[in-house]
Design a protein around this motif. Sequence first.
Motif, PDB file in Angstrom:
ATOM      1  N   LYS A  25     -36.210  31.689 -20.227  1.00  0.00           N
ATOM      2  CA  LYS A  25     -37.338  32.366 -19.567  1.00  0.00           C
ATOM      3  C   LYS A  25     -38.643  32.113 -20.306  1.00  0.00           C
ATOM      4  N   GLU A  26     -38.620  32.137 -21.641  1.00  0.00           N
ATOM      5  CA  GLU A  26     -39.830  31.861 -22.415  1.00  0.00           C
ATOM      6  C   GLU A  26     -40.321  30.447 -22.142  1.00  0.00           C
ATOM      7  N   PHE A  27     -39.404  29.484 -22.093  1.00  0.00           N
ATOM      8  CA  PHE A  27     -39.760  28.100 -21.808  1.00  0.00           C
ATOM      9  C   PHE A  27     -40.382  28.001 -20.416  1.00  0.00           C
ATOM     10  N   ALA A  28     -39.746  28.611 -19.417  1.00  0.00           N
ATOM     11  CA  ALA A  28     -40.244  28.552 -18.041  1.00  0.00           C
ATOM     12  C   ALA A  28     -41.608  29.233 -17.915  1.00  0.00           C
ATOM     13  N   LEU A  29     -41.796  30.322 -18.629  1.00  0.00           N
ATOM     14  CA  LEU A  29     -43.065  31.042 -18.611  1.00  0.00           C
ATOM     15  C   LEU A  29     -44.166  30.180 -19.218  1.00  0.00           C
ATOM     16  N   LEU A  30     -43.906  29.568 -20.355  1.00  0.00           N
ATOM     17  CA  LEU A  30     -44.882  28.688 -20.992  1.00  0.00           C
ATOM     18  C   LEU A  30     -45.185  27.489 -20.096  1.00  0.00           C
ATOM     19  N   GLU A  31     -44.168  26.924 -19.489  1.00  0.00           N
ATOM     20  CA  GLU A  31     -44.362  25.783 -18.593  1.00  0.00           C
ATOM     21  C   GLU A  31     -45.264  26.169 -17.411  1.00  0.00           C
ATOM     22  N   ALA A  32     -45.044  27.341 -16.828  1.00  0.00           N
ATOM     23  CA  ALA A  32     -45.868  27.806 -15.705  1.00  0.00           C
ATOM     24  C   ALA A  32     -47.318  27.985 -16.142  1.00  0.00           C
ATOM     25  N   LEU A  33     -47.527  28.582 -17.313  1.00  0.00           N
ATOM     26  CA  LEU A  33     -48.891  28.783 -17.813  1.00  0.00           C
ATOM     27  C   LEU A  33     -49.587  27.452 -18.096  1.00  0.00           C
ATOM     28  N   LEU A  34     -48.869  26.510 -18.676  1.00  0.00           N
ATOM     29  CA  LEU A  34     -49.450  25.197 -18.962  1.00  0.00           C
ATOM     30  C   LEU A  34     -49.772  24.445 -17.676  1.00  0.00           C
ATOM     31  N   ARG A  35     -48.888  24.537 -16.684  1.00  0.00           N
ATOM     32  CA  ARG A  35     -49.135  23.888 -15.388  1.00  0.00           C
ATOM     33  C   ARG A  35     -50.384  24.450 -14.723  1.00  0.00           C
ATOM     34  N   THR A  43     -49.133  38.731 -12.935  1.00  0.00           N
ATOM     35  CA  THR A  43     -47.740  39.122 -13.186  1.00  0.00           C
ATOM     36  C   THR A  43     -46.885  38.766 -11.982  1.00  0.00           C
ATOM     37  N   GLU A  44     -47.406  38.999 -10.784  1.00  0.00           N
ATOM     38  CA  GLU A  44     -46.660  38.688  -9.557  1.00  0.00           C
ATOM     39  C   GLU A  44     -46.407  37.190  -9.440  1.00  0.00           C
ATOM     40  N   ASP A  45     -47.423  36.373  -9.764  1.00  0.00           N
ATOM     41  CA  ASP A  45     -47.256  34.913  -9.744  1.00  0.00           C
ATOM     42  C   ASP A  45     -46.129  34.500 -10.681  1.00  0.00           C
ATOM     43  N   LEU A  46     -46.144  35.053 -11.888  1.00  0.00           N
ATOM     44  CA  LEU A  46     -45.136  34.692 -12.885  1.00  0.00           C
ATOM     45  C   LEU A  46     -43.747  35.165 -12.474  1.00  0.00           C
ATOM     46  N   LEU A  47     -43.656  36.351 -11.891  1.00  0.00           N
ATOM     47  CA  LEU A  47     -42.352  36.831 -11.406  1.00  0.00           C
ATOM     48  C   LEU A  47     -41.788  35.881 -10.365  1.00  0.00           C
ATOM     49  N   GLU A  48     -42.644  35.400  -9.447  1.00  0.00           N
ATOM     50  CA  GLU A  48     -42.187  34.479  -8.403  1.00  0.00           C
ATOM     51  C   GLU A  48     -41.802  33.119  -8.970  1.00  0.00           C
ATOM     52  N   GLN A  49     -42.600  32.610  -9.911  1.00  0.00           N
ATOM     53  CA  GLN A  49     -42.372  31.263 -10.430  1.00  0.00           C
ATOM     54  C   GLN A  49     -41.256  31.186 -11.466  1.00  0.00           C
ATOM     55  N   ALA A  55     -37.166  39.797  -7.949  1.00  0.00           N
ATOM     56  CA  ALA A  55     -37.554  40.513  -9.170  1.00  0.00           C
ATOM     57  C   ALA A  55     -38.372  41.747  -8.796  1.00  0.00           C
ATOM     58  N   ASP A  56     -38.114  42.827  -9.482  1.00  0.00           N
ATOM     59  CA  ASP A  56     -38.815  44.090  -9.241  1.00  0.00           C
ATOM     60  C   ASP A  56     -40.272  43.954  -9.667  1.00  0.00           C
ATOM     61  N   PRO A  57     -41.232  44.109  -8.750  1.00  0.00           N
ATOM     62  CA  PRO A  57     -42.640  43.940  -9.107  1.00  0.00           C
ATOM     63  C   PRO A  57     -43.143  45.010 -10.078  1.00  0.00           C
ATOM     64  N   LEU A  58     -42.401  46.088 -10.252  1.00  0.00           N
ATOM     65  CA  LEU A  58     -42.817  47.151 -11.162  1.00  0.00           C
ATOM     66  C   LEU A  58     -42.203  47.009 -12.553  1.00  0.00           C
ATOM     67  N   THR A  59     -41.424  45.968 -12.761  1.00  0.00           N
ATOM     68  CA  THR A  59     -40.779  45.764 -14.045  1.00  0.00           C
ATOM     69  C   THR A  59     -41.796  45.317 -15.106  1.00  0.00           C
ATOM     70  N   ASN A  60     -41.476  45.556 -16.369  1.00  0.00           N
ATOM     71  CA  ASN A  60     -42.349  45.102 -17.454  1.00  0.00           C
ATOM     72  C   ASN A  60     -41.799  43.836 -18.113  1.00  0.00           C
ATOM     73  N   THR A  61     -40.905  43.157 -17.444  1.00  0.00           N
ATOM     74  CA  THR A  61     -40.252  41.984 -18.025  1.00  0.00           C
ATOM     75  C   THR A  61     -41.236  40.869 -18.362  1.00  0.00           C
ATOM     76  N   VAL A  62     -42.287  40.698 -17.564  1.00  0.00           N
ATOM     77  CA  VAL A  62     -43.283  39.668 -17.875  1.00  0.00           C
ATOM     78  C   VAL A  62     -44.007  40.030 -19.171  1.00  0.00           C
ATOM     79  N   THR A  63     -44.428  41.268 -19.304  1.00  0.00           N
ATOM     80  CA  THR A  63     -45.130  41.727 -20.505  1.00  0.00           C
ATOM     81  C   THR A  63     -44.265  41.544 -21.743  1.00  0.00           C
ATOM     82  N   VAL A  64     -42.998  41.907 -21.644  1.00  0.00           N
ATOM     83  CA  VAL A  64     -42.077  41.778 -22.777  1.00  0.00           C
ATOM     84  C   VAL A  64     -41.868  40.309 -23.147  1.00  0.00           C
ATOM     85  N   THR A  65     -41.675  39.465 -22.145  1.00  0.00           N
ATOM     86  CA  THR A  65     -41.443  38.039 -22.401  1.00  0.00           C
ATOM     87  C   THR A  65     -42.696  37.380 -22.970  1.00  0.00           C
ATOM     88  N   ILE A  66     -43.872  37.759 -22.466  1.00  0.00           N
ATOM     89  CA  ILE A  66     -45.131  37.243 -23.019  1.00  0.00           C
ATOM     90  C   ILE A  66     -45.249  37.631 -24.489  1.00  0.00           C
TER      91      ILE A  66
END
Length: 90
Positions: A25-35, A43-49, A55-66
Motif C-alpha cells: 500500500k505504501e508503494f502504491a500510494l507513493l506511485e500514485a502521488l508521483l504520477r 483522500t477520496e482519489d487515493l482511496l479509489e486509486q 473502501a470506507d470514505p470515512l476511514t483514516n487509512t490514508v492518513t495512517v499510511t501517509i
Amino acid sequence: MAGLELDPLRRTVTRDGRPLNLSVKEFALLEALLRAGPAFLSTEDLLEQVWDEFADPLTNTVTVTIGRLRRKLGPPAVIVTTPGVGYRIL
C-alpha cells in the motif's frame, strides 16, 4: 523528484540512493502521488486509486499510511498536506 526513484517493474524505491522497504500500500500510494506530479490528490482519489471502490470514505487509512510513508522517506519532508485539498509530492 526529491531524490526519489521508483521502479514499478521491480517494485523498488530508493531515496538519495538508499533503498526503502515499503509495504504494498505504501508503494502504491507513493506511485500514485508521483504520477500526479505537482497536482494534489484528495483522500477520496487515493482511496479509489490505491485501495478500491469499496473502501470506507470515512476511514483514516490514508492518513495512517501517509504517516508511515513519511517516516520511511525521512527528512526532508516530500509529502505536503493541504487540509481540505489533499496530498502531493514536492
